[in-house]
Design a protein around this motif. Structure first.
Motif, short mmCIF file in Angstrom:
data_model
loop_
_atom_site.label_atom_id
_atom_site.label_comp_id
_atom_site.label_asym_id
_atom_site.label_seq_id
_atom_site.Cartn_x
_atom_site.Cartn_y
_atom_site.Cartn_z
N MET A 69 0.84 -1.21 0.00
CA MET A 69 0.00 0.00 0.00
C MET A 69 0.88 1.26 0.00
O MET A 69 0.57 2.23 -0.69
CB MET A 69 -0.92 0.01 1.22
N HIS A 70 1.96 1.23 0.78
CA HIS A 70 2.88 2.37 0.74
C HIS A 70 3.44 2.56 -0.67
O HIS A 70 3.51 3.67 -1.19
CB HIS A 70 4.03 2.16 1.73
N ALA A 71 3.84 1.43 -1.28
CA ALA A 71 4.42 1.50 -2.62
C ALA A 71 3.39 2.03 -3.62
O ALA A 71 3.71 2.86 -4.48
CB ALA A 71 4.91 0.11 -3.04
N GLY A 93 1.61 8.65 11.45
CA GLY A 93 1.88 7.43 12.21
C GLY A 93 3.34 7.24 12.55
O GLY A 93 3.96 8.05 13.25
N THR A 94 3.92 6.16 12.04
CA THR A 94 5.32 5.82 12.32
C THR A 94 6.32 6.79 11.69
O THR A 94 7.49 6.78 12.03
CB THR A 94 5.66 4.44 11.74
N GLY A 95 5.87 7.55 10.69
CA GLY A 95 6.77 8.45 9.96
C GLY A 95 7.43 7.80 8.75
O GLY A 95 8.17 8.46 8.01
N VAL A 114 1.39 15.12 9.53
CA VAL A 114 0.45 15.54 10.57
C VAL A 114 -0.17 14.30 11.16
O VAL A 114 -0.66 13.43 10.43
CB VAL A 114 -0.67 16.45 10.02
N GLU A 115 -0.15 14.22 12.49
CA GLU A 115 -0.63 13.02 13.19
C GLU A 115 -1.28 13.51 14.49
O GLU A 115 -0.72 14.37 15.16
CB GLU A 115 0.57 12.10 13.45
N HIS A 116 -2.45 12.94 14.87
CA HIS A 116 -3.13 13.49 16.04
C HIS A 116 -2.80 12.79 17.36
O HIS A 116 -3.26 13.23 18.41
CB HIS A 116 -4.65 13.56 15.80
N GLY A 147 -1.59 17.31 15.19
CA GLY A 147 -2.75 18.10 14.79
C GLY A 147 -3.82 17.21 14.17
O GLY A 147 -3.60 16.02 13.94
N ASP A 148 -4.97 17.82 13.94
CA ASP A 148 -6.07 17.12 13.27
C ASP A 148 -5.88 17.29 11.77
O ASP A 148 -6.10 18.37 11.21
CB ASP A 148 -7.41 17.70 13.71
N GLY A 149 -5.48 16.23 11.13
CA GLY A 149 -5.15 16.26 9.71
C GLY A 149 -6.34 16.51 8.80
O GLY A 149 -6.16 16.77 7.61
N ARG A 150 -7.55 16.44 9.34
CA ARG A 150 -8.72 16.75 8.50
C ARG A 150 -8.70 18.21 8.08
O ARG A 150 -9.36 18.59 7.12
CB ARG A 150 -10.02 16.41 9.26
N LEU A 220 -10.12 7.95 9.56
CA LEU A 220 -9.68 9.32 9.81
C LEU A 220 -10.77 9.94 10.68
O LEU A 220 -11.88 10.17 10.21
CB LEU A 220 -9.54 10.08 8.49
N THR A 221 -10.45 10.15 11.95
CA THR A 221 -11.49 10.48 12.91
C THR A 221 -10.94 11.42 13.97
O THR A 221 -9.84 11.96 13.81
CB THR A 221 -12.04 9.15 13.51
N SER A 222 -11.69 11.60 15.06
CA SER A 222 -11.15 12.41 16.17
C SER A 222 -10.25 11.52 17.02
O SER A 222 -10.41 10.29 17.05
CB SER A 222 -12.28 12.97 17.03
N1 SAH Z 1 0.66 6.19 7.34
C1 SAH Z 1 1.07 5.77 8.64
C2 SAH Z 1 -0.04 5.47 9.63
C3 SAH Z 1 -1.26 4.81 9.08
S1 SAH Z 1 -2.49 4.53 10.33
C4 SAH Z 1 1.95 4.55 8.54
O1 SAH Z 1 1.80 3.81 7.59
O2 SAH Z 1 2.76 4.39 9.45
C5 SAH Z 1 -3.42 6.03 10.24
C6 SAH Z 1 -2.88 7.12 11.13
O3 SAH Z 1 -3.76 8.23 11.03
C7 SAH Z 1 -2.80 6.75 12.59
O4 SAH Z 1 -1.51 7.01 13.09
C8 SAH Z 1 -3.85 7.65 13.26
O5 SAH Z 1 -3.49 8.02 14.58
C9 SAH Z 1 -3.89 8.82 12.30
N2 SAH Z 1 -5.11 9.62 12.29
C10 SAH Z 1 -6.40 9.21 12.29
N3 SAH Z 1 -7.24 10.25 12.27
C11 SAH Z 1 -6.45 11.37 12.24
C12 SAH Z 1 -6.74 12.78 12.22
N4 SAH Z 1 -7.99 13.25 12.24
N5 SAH Z 1 -5.69 13.62 12.18
C13 SAH Z 1 -4.41 13.17 12.20
N6 SAH Z 1 -4.08 11.87 12.24
C14 SAH Z 1 -5.09 10.98 12.26
#
Ligand code: SAH
Length: 230
Positions: A69-71, A93-95, A114-116, A147-150, A220-222
């Motif tokens: 999926m990353h690829a 997430g992991t970066g 951006v990661e919440h 932050g909230d990535g939405r 993608l949620t709170s």
């Molecule tokens: N792309 C990353 C993580 C995928 S999991 C990786 O592959 O390592 C999805 C990530 O989205 C999770 O870390 C979760 O905490 C984050 N996430 C979910 N809703 C979010 C929001 N509203 N704002 C920011 N990050 C969010």
């Protein structure tokens, strides 16, 4: 869940990339080079299965996506990840993917995660520091933010590429606003049934949307809903 391979010997990042090339998931040299240089093993909690083609829990009710999926997302965004371009990774997430983006856009570009979950941001900084992308973070062309990535991250926009690593009920308007004309957003949309959508912003500001494939991402949620496991 789709899985291309599941090696049980000592896994190597390079072999993982070669598998993705052999299966036709990676077709560009730039994507292969980025994934070869960023060792996935640094970013996952369990290094022994870091190179298996499967998602893996990273705590906080979420997973790091599978390598294919990353690829696939790197391939879909490849033309918008040229040196000097700007990229936003929502739900970083992991970066891992943020680091791949940063390597592709280079020191003249800008990669923003951006990661919440603050704890995930803190551990992603440590992961990136241990990776080939460390100098990019030190010099400021790569950064990760709580932050909230939405809402996207307007400070460094507009972006050539936006990737969302979690499934939204619908495409957030703020992310379309933060795309440059010619920019591309890749985002999973849906609830139980999700499509990976590719959103291209045209030069007149209108958007073209196509469905790439069916996928399964965490929502993608709170932060509160995620920690409650909703
Ligand atoms: N792309 C990353 C993580 C995928 S999991 C990786 O592959 O390592 C999805 C990530 O989205 C999770 O870390 C979760 O905490 C984050 N996430 C979910 N809703 C979010 C929001 N509203 N704002 C920011 N990050 C969010």
């Amino acid at each position: 869940m789709k899985q291309f391979w599941n090696p049980n010997s000592i896994n190597k990042n390079k072999a993982m990339v070669e598998n993705l090339q052999n299966y036709g998931v990676i077709t560009s040299d730039e994507v292969a080079k980025a994934m070869e240089s960023v060792d996935r093993g640094i970013f996952v909690p369990d290094r022994s299965s870091a190179y298996v083609d499967s998602p893996m829990s990273i705590g906080y009710n979420v997973t790091i996506s599978a390598p294919h999926m990353h690829a696939m997302c790197l391939q879909l965004l490849e033309k918008n990840l040229k040196p000097g371009m700007r990229v936003l990774d929502v739900g970083s997430g992991t970066g891992y993917l943020t680091a791949c983006f940063a390597v592709m856009v280079g020191s003249e570009g800008r990669a923003i995660g951006v990661e919440h979950i603050p704890e995930l941001v803190a551990s992603s900084v440590k992961n990136i520091e241990a990776s080939v992308a460390s100098p990019l973070m030190k010099e400021g062309s790569l950064s990760v933010h709580v932050g909230d990535g939405r809402q996207g991250w307007a400070e460094f926009g507009p972006y050539d590429a936006i990737h969302v690593g979690a499934a939204a009920p619908e495409i957030p308007e703020a992310l379309i606003d933060e795309l440059k004309p010619g920019g591309r957003l890749v985002i999973p949309v849906g609830n139980i049934f999700q499509d990976l959508k590719v959103v291209d912003k045209n030069s007149d500001g209108s958007v073209s949307i196509k469905d790439e494939t069916s996928v399964r991402y965490v929502p993608l949620t709170s932060r509160e809903a995620q920690l409650r496991g909703e």
